[in-house]
Enzyme design. Sequence first.
Site, short mmCIF file in Angstrom:
data_model
loop_
_atom_site.label_atom_id
_atom_site.label_comp_id
_atom_site.label_asym_id
_atom_site.label_seq_id
_atom_site.Cartn_x
_atom_site.Cartn_y
_atom_site.Cartn_z
N CYS A 38 0.85 -1.20 0.00
CA CYS A 38 0.00 0.00 0.00
C CYS A 38 0.88 1.25 0.00
O CYS A 38 2.04 1.21 0.39
CB CYS A 38 -0.89 -0.05 1.24
N HIS A 39 0.31 2.37 -0.41
CA HIS A 39 1.06 3.62 -0.46
C HIS A 39 1.61 4.03 0.90
O HIS A 39 2.66 4.67 0.98
CB HIS A 39 0.20 4.74 -1.04
N THR A 40 0.90 3.68 1.96
CA THR A 40 1.37 4.07 3.30
C THR A 40 2.71 3.41 3.62
O THR A 40 3.56 4.01 4.28
CB THR A 40 0.31 3.69 4.36
N HIS A 60 1.02 -3.69 6.25
CA HIS A 60 -0.18 -3.58 7.10
C HIS A 60 -1.43 -4.12 6.41
O HIS A 60 -2.50 -4.04 6.96
CB HIS A 60 -0.41 -2.12 7.50
N GLU A 61 -1.27 -4.69 5.19
CA GLU A 61 -2.47 -5.18 4.49
C GLU A 61 -2.46 -6.71 4.47
O GLU A 61 -2.46 -7.33 3.41
CB GLU A 61 -2.46 -4.62 3.04
N CYS A 90 -11.30 -2.07 20.21
CA CYS A 90 -11.24 -2.71 21.54
C CYS A 90 -12.63 -3.04 22.03
O CYS A 90 -12.83 -3.94 22.83
CB CYS A 90 -10.49 -1.83 22.54
N CYS A 93 -13.53 1.36 24.68
CA CYS A 93 -13.18 2.77 24.90
C CYS A 93 -14.37 3.66 24.49
O CYS A 93 -15.33 3.21 23.87
CB CYS A 93 -11.92 3.14 24.12
N CYS A 96 -15.03 3.52 20.78
CA CYS A 96 -15.65 2.26 20.35
C CYS A 96 -17.12 2.21 20.75
O CYS A 96 -17.95 1.61 20.06
CB CYS A 96 -14.89 1.05 20.93
N CYS A 104 -10.54 3.95 17.52
CA CYS A 104 -10.34 3.31 18.83
C CYS A 104 -9.14 3.93 19.54
O CYS A 104 -8.10 4.16 18.93
CB CYS A 104 -10.13 1.81 18.64
N ARG A 108 -3.44 3.49 20.85
CA ARG A 108 -2.89 4.47 19.91
C ARG A 108 -1.45 4.87 20.18
O ARG A 108 -0.61 4.84 19.27
CB ARG A 108 -3.75 5.73 19.91
N CYS A 167 -7.03 -2.73 4.26
CA CYS A 167 -6.76 -1.28 4.16
C CYS A 167 -7.52 -0.64 3.03
O CYS A 167 -8.65 -0.21 3.17
CB CYS A 167 -5.26 -1.03 4.06
N ARG A 360 -2.83 -3.24 -7.17
CA ARG A 360 -2.15 -3.82 -6.00
C ARG A 360 -1.23 -4.95 -6.41
O ARG A 360 -1.59 -5.81 -7.22
CB ARG A 360 -3.18 -4.42 -5.03
#
Length: 365
Positions: A38-40, A60-61, A90, A93, A96, A104, A108, A167, A360
């Site tokens: 992914c671009h991130t 992260h994907e 979670c 919180c 959430c 969430c 963090r 993502c 992708r």
Amino acid sequence: MRAAVLEQFGRPLVVQEIELADPGPGEVLVRLVACGICHTDAYTASGVDPSGYAPCVLGHEGAGVVERIGADVTMVAEGDHVVTLFSPQCGECVHCASPDTNLCLAIREQQNLGHLPDGTTRLSRQGEPLRHFMGTSTFAEYTVMPQIALAKIDPQAPLDAACLFACGLSTGLGAALRTAKVRAGSTAVVFGAGMVGLGAVAGCRLAGAERIVCVDLSPQRLELARGQGATDTMTGGEGVVEKILEMTGGFGADYTFEATGNVKVMRQAVEAARMGWGLCTIAGVAGRGETLEVVPRYLITGRRVCGSSFGGLKGRDDVPALVDRFMAGEIDVAPFISHRITLDQVNRGFELMEAHDGIRSVIEF
Ligand code: CU
Ligand code: ZN
């Protein structure tokens, strides 16, 4: 295990053997089966991301299978198929508990530091800790993640397609279905036909939008947008707003979506929204320090602007439901998987993304 490590910003990732510790309380060991690029990931690898850190394991994907669970894990069990969530849920919180946000608060700070929730890492190399990226670190054969950051999905779902729901695809689908809540019979314009924009087009179609205009610079991508349900396509640039006004009786669209991250395009997305009630949803991520220019008159006359992170989706609840819609044949994922590569070819995946070659690249483990 083998993993792709970001050693230095601006340098290719280095695939190597590293160590992964057992899952602690509330944590889960996942064997990755597929992971999108992914671009991130590229944004952090480049060094432009002000919150980035190195060395770390990017990715992260991801989608995979639960291999082992730590103490007190109740949300998943060994053998479950899961999608990784950089945006956890979670369930407890104040965010959430609210139907109005998916941000969430549980982990963090530690996640932003590259740590698991207890403030330490499970990744290491010769005794030196290596940091986790986005709480996921899925450019690796295995990962250890908190249970609140795993979405348990239909075990029949092919994981090479399921990983895209971690993502980009979910971000676009959710922007239309969850954040904007597109109404049947409406008119929508989607700026950008990358993974997020194409997901937004598909989301508008699922919501029953009557007219879906997709704007991009690439004829190939606009063709993909048609495949996802765009009724009209348009080449981006100067004059796009005027053209959209012309197409909509002079008023603009009920919904607009921005999925490029370019602040000039964001402005077009605001101005292409209909007076009276047009809603502009910003899903693209702008560069550091950039600002969005909006003439306030556009807002006074009834246009609204909102932002959407991970499509406003509460990951553990909403991602499995989207995967079910994919399994029911409502979402066509195959056209998004442009290249299948191995972990060792991860840098090739980055090159393809920079060259805008396909949507992708998916790493298969
Ligand atoms: Cu991403
Ligand atoms: Zn929470």
